[in-house]
Write a protein that holds these residues in place. Structure first.
Motif, PDB file in Angstrom:
ATOM      1  N   ASP A 177      -4.946   4.248   3.910  1.00  0.00           N
ATOM      2  CA  ASP A 177      -5.354   4.987   2.725  1.00  0.00           C
ATOM      3  C   ASP A 177      -6.781   5.478   2.947  1.00  0.00           C
ATOM      4  OD1 ASP A 177      -4.939   5.830  -0.057  1.00  0.00           O
ATOM      5  OD2 ASP A 177      -6.571   4.426  -0.504  1.00  0.00           O
ATOM      6  N   GLY A 216     -11.090   3.431  -6.576  1.00  0.00           N
ATOM      7  CA  GLY A 216     -11.910   2.588  -7.415  1.00  0.00           C
ATOM      8  C   GLY A 216     -12.558   3.312  -8.571  1.00  0.00           C
ATOM      9  N   THR A 266      -6.941   4.141  -3.475  1.00  0.00           N
ATOM     10  CA  THR A 266      -7.878   3.026  -3.690  1.00  0.00           C
ATOM     11  C   THR A 266      -9.283   3.567  -3.923  1.00  0.00           C
ATOM     12  OG1 THR A 266      -8.232   2.776  -1.295  1.00  0.00           O
ATOM     13  CG2 THR A 266      -6.508   1.413  -2.311  1.00  0.00           C
ATOM     14  N   ALA A 293      -6.560   2.256  -8.018  1.00  0.00           N
ATOM     15  CA  ALA A 293      -6.080   1.096  -7.264  1.00  0.00           C
ATOM     16  C   ALA A 293      -4.556   1.080  -7.304  1.00  0.00           C
ATOM     17  CB  ALA A 293      -6.628  -0.204  -7.862  1.00  0.00           C
ATOM     18  N   ASN A 321     -12.425  -0.057   1.114  1.00  0.00           N
ATOM     19  CA  ASN A 321     -11.958  -0.840  -0.029  1.00  0.00           C
ATOM     20  C   ASN A 321     -10.455  -1.065  -0.023  1.00  0.00           C
ATOM     21  OD1 ASN A 321     -14.540  -1.054  -1.214  1.00  0.00           O
ATOM     22  ND2 ASN A 321     -14.341   1.010  -2.065  1.00  0.00           N
ATOM     23  N   ALA A 322      -9.754  -0.449   0.921  1.00  0.00           N
ATOM     24  CA  ALA A 322      -8.310  -0.625   1.008  1.00  0.00           C
ATOM     25  C   ALA A 322      -7.980  -1.975   1.648  1.00  0.00           C
ATOM     26  CB  ALA A 322      -7.681   0.496   1.812  1.00  0.00           C
ATOM     27  N   ARG A 323      -6.871  -2.554   1.215  1.00  0.00           N
ATOM     28  CA  ARG A 323      -6.422  -3.813   1.807  1.00  0.00           C
ATOM     29  C   ARG A 323      -6.174  -3.629   3.302  1.00  0.00           C
ATOM     30  NH1 ARG A 323      -1.412  -4.836   2.646  1.00  0.00           N
ATOM     31  NH2 ARG A 323      -0.720  -3.264   1.127  1.00  0.00           N
TER      32      ARG A 323
END
Length: 342
Positions: A208, A231, A229, A158, A201-203
């Motif tokens: 990414d 995780g 990212t 992360a 899962n990336a903002r």
């Protein structure tokens, strides 16, 4: 001789440097701590016998009880702090980036060269890692013929919320930039950043992963994956493809376990300190040793120099432009030979 060191910036990286200089590195004493957060600075200084807090970084640099400086402050303030070290004639180990733009990095290269001394070392610690040094030695030996390609990967579990897509280039891919230059011994000619489908899962808005293609001066090709990212854990891998074979590092294969019911595997490094802890120590130890020899040799560094910081800045600048335009971008750098002593 004991080298008296000021550490500027004691976040995660600076605090790690201060701890290693105090407890693991021979011939060094941390005498001065500086950080914009006085509470944090005092907490670090309280744990180091004889250390004191100096609130102004420029006062810390010129202090009489400081022989050399470690800069681990945010990148935007590096330029003035490094120039202050040059003006004071004090060796400095500066965490990447040297500065946040190409022009100021080049000016620092020129300023150091004009002094006729080598005072600036850049914190590309992978050059001190045993696996990277062995791979570099294999390249130089010619045992497997000439290297043709490199495959590089940089994966983080992360990143902080303030990370944006350009920071992946400047803060993560920058390490692969230096690794490509270090392992192959040549400059990068062009950069092309490709943008795969973003990780779910990336903002939102964060590109990414990213996939970079570096073309080297010789025509060799390097691909570098940056995926921050995942995780999962911290993974850094490099594979060199030669004319007569290949070699890979970063596999985390110290323990591979097989167990019922049909499980095969081991552990993955949880973070950068665990993966490169020894490299950070060796980087600091060799730097301290070089500072001790410096008065006799005029060379106070043992590792990547200001030029390497400038080269990384130039490649990352091209990388950010490629990220924006989705095109191959030429790296704009001056000829190193045009700056005697660089």
């Amino acid at each position: 001789m004991t080298v008296k060191v000021a550490v500027l910036g004691v976040g995660v990286m600076g605090a790690n440097h201060a701890d290693q200089l105090t407890n693991l590195v021979a011939g060094a004493d941390v005498t001065v701590i500086n950080d914009y957060d006085d509470e944090r600075a005092n907490a670090i200084a309280d744990a180091i016998p004889g250390a004191r807090v100096v609130s102004d970084p420029f006062d810390a640099i010129v202090a009489e009880d400081v022989d050399a400086v470690v800069i681990a402050t945010p990148g935007p303030v590096h330029e003035k702090q490094v120039l202050a070290c040059l003006e004071a004639g004090k060796p400095v180990l500066c965490e990447k980036p040297l500065t946040t733009d190409v022009e100021s990095s080049l000016e620092i290269v020129k300023a150091e060269a004009a002094l006729g001394k080598q005072l600036i070392q850049i914190g590309f610690m992978r050059r001190f890692d045993d696996e990277y040094m062995k791979l570099r030695a294999l390249v130089e030996s010619g045992e497997l013929g000439a290297p043709i390609m490199l495959h590089l990967a940089h994966r983080n579990p992360a990143v902080p919320d303030h990370f944006d897509s350009a920071m992946i280039v400047k803060d993560c891919l920058v390490h692969e930039v230096d690794c490509a230059r270090f392992l192959l011994g040549e400059e990068i000619k062009s950069v092309h950043i490709l943008k795969p489908r973003p990780n779910s899962n990336a903002r939102d808005g964060l590109q990414d992963p990213q996939f970079a293609i570096f073309e080297m001066e010789s025509g060799r090709m390097v691909d570098a994956e940056a995926f921050v990212t995942t995780g999962i854990a911290y993974e850094v891998r490099s594979e060199a493809i030669f004319e007569r074979g290949s070699a890979q590092i970063g596999l985390d294969v110290n323990l591979v376990r097989k167990s019922a019911p049909g499980i095969w595997g081991g552990t993955v490094t949880p973070g950068f300190k665990e993966r490169f802890g020894r490299a950070y120590h060796d980087q600091l130890q060799r730097w301290v040793n070089a500072v001790k020899r410096g008065d006799e040799t005029g060379n106070y560094v043992d590792g990547p120099r200001a030029w390497d910081g400038y080269a990384a800045a130039a490649v990352c600048d091209a990388g950010v432009r490629s990220l924006t335009t989705s095109t191959r971008v030429e790296v704009d750098m001056v000829d190193r030979a045009s700056i005697p002593g660089a």
